[in-house]
Write a protein that holds these residues in place. Structure first.
Motif, PDB file in Angstrom:
ATOM      1  N   GLN A 180       0.815  -1.204   0.000  1.00  0.00           N
ATOM      2  CA  GLN A 180       0.000   0.000   0.000  1.00  0.00           C
ATOM      3  C   GLN A 180       0.855   1.264   0.000  1.00  0.00           C
ATOM      4  O   GLN A 180       0.477   2.284  -0.566  1.00  0.00           O
ATOM      5  CB  GLN A 180      -0.935   0.033   1.213  1.00  0.00           C
ATOM      6  N   LEU A 181       2.014   1.189   0.644  1.00  0.00           N
ATOM      7  CA  LEU A 181       2.887   2.362   0.716  1.00  0.00           C
ATOM      8  C   LEU A 181       3.494   2.687  -0.645  1.00  0.00           C
ATOM      9  O   LEU A 181       3.577   3.850  -1.037  1.00  0.00           O
ATOM     10  CB  LEU A 181       4.003   2.124   1.739  1.00  0.00           C
ATOM     11  N   GLY A 182       3.920   1.646  -1.350  1.00  0.00           N
ATOM     12  CA  GLY A 182       4.530   1.862  -2.660  1.00  0.00           C
ATOM     13  C   GLY A 182       5.683   2.845  -2.598  1.00  0.00           C
ATOM     14  O   GLY A 182       6.576   2.728  -1.772  1.00  0.00           O
ATOM     15  N   LYS A 183       5.649   3.864  -3.438  1.00  0.00           N
ATOM     16  CA  LYS A 183       6.719   4.873  -3.510  1.00  0.00           C
ATOM     17  C   LYS A 183       6.260   6.215  -2.961  1.00  0.00           C
ATOM     18  O   LYS A 183       6.691   7.277  -3.419  1.00  0.00           O
ATOM     19  CB  LYS A 183       7.184   5.030  -4.960  1.00  0.00           C
ATOM     20  N   ILE A 184       5.430   6.177  -1.974  1.00  0.00           N
ATOM     21  CA  ILE A 184       4.868   7.402  -1.426  1.00  0.00           C
ATOM     22  C   ILE A 184       5.929   8.261  -0.737  1.00  0.00           C
ATOM     23  O   ILE A 184       6.895   7.752  -0.148  1.00  0.00           O
ATOM     24  CB  ILE A 184       3.736   7.084  -0.420  1.00  0.00           C
ATOM     25  N   SER A 185       5.745   9.554  -0.801  1.00  0.00           N
ATOM     26  CA  SER A 185       6.555  10.505  -0.044  1.00  0.00           C
ATOM     27  C   SER A 185       5.608  11.228   0.904  1.00  0.00           C
ATOM     28  O   SER A 185       4.596  11.796   0.470  1.00  0.00           O
ATOM     29  CB  SER A 185       7.252  11.500  -0.974  1.00  0.00           C
TER      30      SER A 185
END
Length: 275
Positions: A174-179
């Motif tokens: 769910q986090l993936g490549k989030i900033s």
């Protein structure tokens, strides 16, 4: 029992409670038993000068004794942040070997906590150059006590992991490549994790002595004043408060995040979280 089926014991230890899940996995996946106990702060152990983790290990021993466990079943233990000290080591411009990183981490812990660090076991992730390295420190006597419990109950201890690591693994897709920020709410701790394209940049823990949403609002408003960032997304993982409506915080985009329901290990882990 099928030769392709293995019995597993999952345990979570905190200063306030201990939970155990006994399951079989393989061709026949099923829950066998689940137990939990709340640790009374009025017990003799809590009053005496014993390590903070000792009541938890005593209760784990009692729970394992009360369960019908197969010999040589695997045992995985998760430690709440009550028993773990995290440290985010800044990215380094040059390559460092694991040995050099461990020495650096030990020196950093010693600067903060003093000579007690000599009694801790320190581990860290193998982050590449120019990325933050996350270090964890656990009382070596606690690890020794857990190994002794595994031997006593004829279990095969597979691993002892901080809660943060298991939770982060469950959330990784769910986090993936989030900033932005990932907030993990434990029973007595709030973890504030700054993410850049999915990688941890910084990690801080805060004790929860009041309503967790008030604590979160205070922390995020403070973060807004101290840090100039365009990444205003905040993901909140609060398995103990699934029914709570998360309050808006001015200046931030807040949304809840949860583990994938079709993941068996995540599902069993969630049982431990809310026990």
């Amino acid at each position: 029992m099928s030769l392709l089926s293995v019995n597993q014991v999952l345990a979570m230890l905190g200063s306030d409670n201990v939970a155990v899940v006994h399951q079989s996995v393989g061709l026949q996946k099923k829950m066998i038993d689940q137990k939990q106990v709340t640790i009374s702060k009025h017990s003799e152990e809590a009053k005496s000068e014993v390590p903070a983790w000792q009541p938890a290990t005593h209760h784990l021993d009692a729970l394992l004794t009360s369960m019908q466990l197969r010999a040589k079943a695997t045992l995985n233990i998760t430690l709440s942040s009550d028993f773990v000290r995290y440290l985010a080591l800044p990215a380094q411009p040059i390559h460092m070997s694991t040995k050099e990183k461990l020495a650096y981490a030990a020196a950093s812990y010693r600067e903060i906590y003093g000579e007690v660090v000599e009694k801790w076991d320190i581990k860290l992730n193998n982050a590449p150059v120019h990325q933050t390295t996350i270090a964890v420190a656990i009382d070596r006597d606690l690890l020794r006590a857990l190994h002794q419990l595994a031997i006593k109950h004829d279990l095969k201890l597979i691993g002892v992991q901080p809660y943060l690591m298991n939770a982060f693994n469950c959330l990784s897709k769910q986090l993936g490549k989030i900033s932005g920020y990932l907030i993990i709410v434990e029973l007595k701790r709030l973890l504030l994790i700054n993410l850049n394209h999915g990688d941890c940049v910084n990690l801080r823990t805060f004790p929860l002595s009041c309503d967790w949403q008030l604590a979160l609002k205070s922390l995020m408003l403070r973060e807004l004043m101290l840090k100039d960032t365009e990444n205003k997304e905040v993901l909140v993982y609060a398995p103990l408060h699934k029914s709570a409506v998360i309050h808006a915080i001015e200046g931030w985009t807040i949304r809840r995040i949860g583990a994938l329901k079709n993941n068996l290990s995540a599902a069993r882990f969630s049982m431990l979280e809310v026990a």
